[in-house]
Every structure is written in structure tokens, then in C-alpha cells.
Design an enzyme around this catalytic site. Structure first.
Site, PDB file in Angstrom:
ATOM      1  N   GLU B 171      22.325 -43.238  35.633  1.00 26.02           N
ATOM      2  CA  GLU B 171      23.478 -42.500  35.122  1.00 26.02           C
ATOM      3  C   GLU B 171      23.872 -43.118  33.796  1.00 26.02           C
ATOM      4  O   GLU B 171      24.106 -44.319  33.702  1.00 26.02           O
ATOM      5  CB  GLU B 171      24.656 -42.548  36.107  1.00 26.02           C
ATOM      6  CG  GLU B 171      24.391 -41.782  37.397  1.00 26.02           C
ATOM      7  CD  GLU B 171      25.649 -41.538  38.235  1.00 26.02           C
ATOM      8  OE1 GLU B 171      26.625 -42.284  38.057  1.00 26.02           O
ATOM      9  OE2 GLU B 171      25.644 -40.598  39.042  1.00 26.02           O
ATOM     10  N   GLN B 210      23.028 -42.199  48.875  1.00 27.20           N
ATOM     11  CA  GLN B 210      24.377 -41.747  48.516  1.00 27.20           C
ATOM     12  C   GLN B 210      24.750 -40.453  49.240  1.00 27.20           C
ATOM     13  O   GLN B 210      25.851 -40.308  49.757  1.00 27.20           O
ATOM     14  CB  GLN B 210      24.424 -41.535  46.996  1.00 27.20           C
ATOM     15  CG  GLN B 210      25.782 -41.104  46.455  1.00 27.20           C
ATOM     16  CD  GLN B 210      25.713 -40.741  44.959  1.00 27.20           C
ATOM     17  OE1 GLN B 210      24.706 -40.978  44.298  1.00 27.20           O
ATOM     18  NE2 GLN B 210      26.788 -40.166  44.452  1.00 27.20           N
TER      19      GLN B 210
END
Lengths: 363, 363
Positions: B171, B210
Site C-alpha cells: 500500500e 486480512q
């Protein structure tokens, strides 16, 4: 010395003296800097330096053999008559600079109670919950020592509406202060070696703020204003082990202990002078060792001074809930000026208390 | 000295010497301990002590006037010809011991892109999202300096199935290292005074871990194995301000700045030697000042060394996404041995890079 005479670790400032890490025995305290400086706690330089620090982190960093050696020396000093100081003459300080704070959600009854309140008509327990101890990171730098007043937080209690929370809650939890780990997972059977000791935790929660903010990234400002921990850390070694409750099915292998253990802490929640609830930590679905194994299975390192807590400890019967929200079924919250006291006892061993009074919100 | 010649702060270990906090100017470095010991950086004792520390925390703790005074003295020293060292002769260390790490979710396009992938058919953007910068606490102790290899984490990638992640992602984010605050909220118009500087952040994510774990408490093990930050912290003062994008409606008053500003960091994501995407941080819906105001509105204290990051910076067009998951529409993930490099430039100022190679999972 009986089991009730266990040592606990903390940091105190005796009246008129410097802060010092300290051992507590009942209602008496031994600040460790003076005897260490006098050579009465041995001549290990690392230990001497650790005792000079303003928190327990450096001692914890030394690892379990050092904790045990120091406890032996302190016991010897007390046995030969070294004077202790009444606890009442000391200010209790935050014992550990918390490195990372993880809060779990390990009570099935808490999940069910809250699910009914917050998501009525939907399944309370998510698919992942019985497969792993679900948890999240809380704010480490706002962990405060018991006795610190807690100011009612402001936040968005409804879309676009900033106000002081109207739903301030407590959460009664058991916490675990960790030692360091090498990089790599802590095996579930190794967890004890990495736990320095046990504390009581009040994970204050602003339910209106939390409720609006928590999807999809979890609790944030509804929790991050303050978390209280007890001033004294009881070594895990001092506590009797209990048998964990049966789990509904066997979890993944990294969560299966050869000899599962838990702690049966008899907890007590007092609000405004009245005891409202008495949950027990042996009711938790997940054990402390499972929490620690899960938290590190991805390779996350432990740091000396990490704190993980169980999440709210709740039973299903009235008088056993672990939060005011559950006790009052969403109708009662903490008022300004009210004081919350959490107490805990594990077998013969008092874990002390964590106390906090609610202050009016900032103007 | 031009804008491109800005100073940045870091910590280095020059070959054969001790670690030292350092100033960087282009590709040259000035380790600050030797000139401080020689009295060339003034005689302020607090500053001298701060420069002796192994991280920038003590310097940051001194507050903005001290940062600016030190920058002036360092510039003067360089102007009068004090020798600098080539950056190539130095190992870059983690510049700050991160106190708390908060990660936001401030890009509307990232939320929309991910919503389509993870919750198809449901609204991508939750009710709270346009009312506040949604965020969560990440693991502070696993923040690593750029250049550190990152081991592929293991975790529950499906119910009960422990395995190395099969969906390792990057990210691309902009991060803000904070100075201390007194207890109490940081006003949105005061945010600049509390930001020490700007870094690039790669918030590595294991999407399968996640996805299974994140309801209802948010991301945990899918993120906590490692977060990379760039080695050099650029003072906010050195960076040109940009106008933020218009928000869909005015948020609550504590999020309304008198003179809104943001940074327009031109970012670049390189994977395996190929530039895949070029997002810009001025596209973020929420500004850095709004994030900081929100994070502290409940009274949470800032600590010197807190890090908050923007969350993935994404655009809506192909070639502007901020994560590999978005770039590859859920079909492409990081392979063992692949190296990710994030780069950023804000106006004339290079923010450097954050680099990380993926190591094979532990056996």
C-alpha cells in the site's frame, strides 16, 4: 511466605524521594534503587542498570531468568529483615512504557451480549470468531496507571455531531505484560516464557463514538482516549493455573496447546461504591497462550513492555457481565464524578485493583 | 541553496563509526554527533543530549522551535564548508522509535476500488466515511526502515487454514511523524505545528489473512507483520502546500480548516523493476490536518514519534491505483524475491524512496 505473600512489580515515588521500580508484598513496598545502589541485589551490571530505569521495561527486556533471579534476591532481602515501606507512603506510577497494546475479544458471552444490543436480528458471532482470537491494536500511549482520573471524551456521537460521549462504558479485562521475543512466532506451548506478568485492565469505551466509527476498520476514538491498567504486575509464576473451558471445535494446530491452561481470576466491578458484577476469567473462550500465539503467528515481534488484554470478561447470567453496557442493557452509562473500581483475585493471590473516576468533558 | 536542497532528518551508521542522527542534503549526509560534540551546533544542553540519542525522538520532543533552530545551525555549518559524507557510505537506520502508529483510509478511490473487490453488490462507502477520516491503530513495533526485507507472513488465510499468505500486497501511502502535544485535541488549524515531517510508507498487507479476520475489529495480523517507512523525514516546512479537493459536504466544525491545505506528493510504485502506477496525494479526500484533528479530538495525547499515515493513495484511472490488489483487480500479488520501491516528490522536493524485498515465508 505463603502464596498470598507473592511479590508484584511496579514503579513508585515514595514521598520526598525519587521514583523507583519496586516490589510489593501485601501492603508494603520495597523500592529497589536504594538496595541496588548499596549492592544488596547482586552485582550484575545489566540488572543494576535496569533497576535505575524509570519503568520496568529494561528489567523485562532481560528475560525470564533475570526476573526470577531478582525475585529470589528480593525475597531473601525481605527474609533477612530489610525494611519495607507502607504502600500508603508511595505514589504509584505507570509501571511499564507500553510498546504495543493489543486488545482481544475472547469472551463468547461478551460477543453474544453485545451482538444482541448492536446488531439485533443478525448473528452475534462472526464466522472467524471460533477459528481465532479476534483482536486489534489499541493506543499504547494513552494507557494510564490505575488511579488516574479519566476525562469524558468528545467525538462524533452521531453523523457530523461532535459532543461529549453520552454512553461512557467500562470494560473489565485481564491483561498480560510481555517480555521480548526473537523475531518469529511464539508457540502456544511457549507462551508462559514470554509473559512477564498479569494486570487488571479497564478498557474505557465511548459506545456512541465507537458505534458510528467502527465499520470497517474497528474501534478507534471510542477507545483511544484512555485505558487504565493496575499499578502492580503479578508474575505469572505466582498464579495457579486453571483448566480452560472446552472449545466448540479444535482450532488450527498453532492454537492447540499440549497442556492447555488459563487463569481463573475472580473479578469484581464496582461503580459508585456498589458492586455490580462478578465475572471470572476462566469463562473466556480463548486462553492467554492462544492469544499470544495468534498475535505473533505472522512473525510480528514482541517487544518488552507489550500489553495484550483479554477483552471484556463476561458471563451470560445477570451479575456476571463485564461492561456497564451489558449490565444495563444499553440503558445505563457512567456519569461524571462516578468512580469505577475493578478488582481481581486469582486463587489466593490478590491482583489488586484498577480505579478511575470520570471527569467532566473538556469545555 | 534551492528548494531542492532541503534538509531531511534521519539516523545513519557511517561505515566504521557509531550511529548518529543526521541531516541529509541531496546525496550527502552530515552525522550530527561529531559536530555537536565539538560545540559546532550551539551550547543548548537539551539539544546536545537529543543529538546523542539513537533515534530522533528526543529531538522531536523538544518541539518546533528547536527543530527550526537546529536546521538553521546545520545549514550554516554546511554553508561555511563543513564536510558532508556520501550517503552511500552510511547504513540508514529507523529514524524514529514509533510511539503509536495510526493508519487512515483517506482515499475515496481506494475505498471504492476495494469495496468493488471485497463487497461486490454492496455500497463501497460506509455511512461514517464522509463524516470523518476513518482510521485504526497499527502495530508500532513492526515499523521498519526502508531497505529492510519483509518476510512473507503466515496466518489463517481461510477458516482454520494456517499458511503463508497467497495475497501479499503493498500500500503506497504518505506518512506524518508527529511532535508532542499537551493533553487535549490538536485543532485542525494548528496541525502544522505538531507535524515534524513527512515520509513515504508501504503498509504491507496480506489480503487473505486480512479478509478473514477484519470483521468486526478491523485489520490485525494481515498488517502487523511489517510496515516500511522511508529513512529520511522531510520537514513539513520544506514542502509546498496544495489546495485540497472539494469535499462532498462540509464536515463537523472541528474538521473545517480556515485555510485548508494538503500536499501534492507525486508517488510512484515500482514492482520488480517496472513502474506500475503513479498516484498523487492531493487526490486524498481527507487532509493531513483533518486526520490529526480527528485522531486527537477525543483528548488522546500525541507523543513525539507518533506516526500517522494517509492510507493507500489511489486514483480511479488505470495506472493511478495505490495497491497491487487494485492494479491487478485481485488477480496479481507479490511474489517471493520481488522488490517494491515507492518514490515520492512534492514540488521540487524529493521525499526519497522506501524499498523492500519479499522474503520467502518461514518454514
Amino acid at each position: 511466605m505463603t502464596a498470598a505473600d507473592h511479590l508484584a512489580w511496579g514503579v513508585v515515588r515514595p514521598t520526598g524521594a525519587h521514583a523507583s521500580i519496586a516490589a510489593r508484598l501485601g501492603d508494603r513496598v520495597l523500592p529497589l534503587r536504594p538496595p541496588a545502589e548499596a549492592g544488596l541485589l547482586g552485582h550484575d551490571l545489566d540488572l543494576r542498570h535496569a533497576i535505575e530505569e524509570p519503568t520496568l521495561n529494561a528489567l523485562i527486556e532481560l528475560g525470564r531468568p533475570a526476573w526470577r533471579a531478582l525475585a529470589e534476591r528480593v525475597r531473601h532481602l525481605i527474609d533477612v529483615g530489610h525494611p519495607l515501606m507502607p504502600l500508603a507512603f508511595c505514589e504509584e506510577l505507570l509501571p511499564v512504557r507500553i510498546a504495543d497494546y493489543v486488545d482481544f475479544y475472547a469472551s463468547l458471552e461478551h460477543v453474544e451480549n453485545f451482538g444482541r444490543l448492536w446488531r439485533p436480528g443478525q448473528p452475534a458471532v462472526h464466522e472467524n470468531w471460533r477459528h481465532m482470537p479476534v483482536g486489534y491494536h489499541g493506543r499504547a500511549s494513552t494507557v494510564v496507571v490505575g488511579g488516574t482520573p479519566v476525562r469524558r471524551p468528545r467525538g462524533q456521537v452521531a453523523p457530523g455531531e461532535l459532543a461529549a460521549t453520552r454512553a461512557l462504558d467500562l470494560e473489565c479485562e485481564v491483561g498480560f505484560v510481555c517480555g521480548p521475543s526473537a523475531r518469529g512466532p511464539v508457540a502456544v506451548d511457549d507462551a508462559e516464557r514470554h509473559i512477564f506478568g498479569v494486570v487488571l485492565v479497564n478498557d474505557w469505551s465511548a459506545r456512541d463514538i465507537q458505534r458510528f466509527e467502527y465499520v470497517p476498520l474497528g474501534p478507534f476514538l471510542g477507545k483511544s482516549f484512555a485505558t487504565s491498567m493496575s499499578a502492580w504486575i503479578t508474575p505469572l509464576d505466582a498464579l495457579p493455573r486453571a483448566t480452560p473451558r472446552a472449545q466448540d471445535f479444535a482450532p488450527a494446530e498453532y492454537l492447540r496447546a499440549r497442556e492447555p491452561w488459563t487463569l481463573d481470576v475472580a473479578l469484581e466491578i464496582e461503580v459508585g461504591g456498589e458492586v455490580l458484577s462478578r465475572p471470572r476469567s476462566s469463562w473466556l473462550y480463548w486462553t492467554p497462550a492462544q492469544m499470544l500465539a495468534h498475535m505473533t503467528v505472522n512473525g510480528a515481534t514482541l517487544t518488552a513492555g507489550d500489553l495484550f488484554a483479554s477483552g471484556t470478561v463476561s458471563g451470560s447470567e445477570p451479575g456476571t457481565e463485564g461492561s456497564l453496557g451489558e449490565i444495563g442493557r444499553g440503558e445505563r452509562w457512567l456519569a461524571d464524578g462516578e468512580e469505577v473500581v475493578l478488582r481481581g483475585r486469582c486463587g489466593d493471590v490478590e491482583l489488586g485493583e484498577v480505579r478511575g473516576q470520570v471527569l467532566t468533558a473538556a469545555p
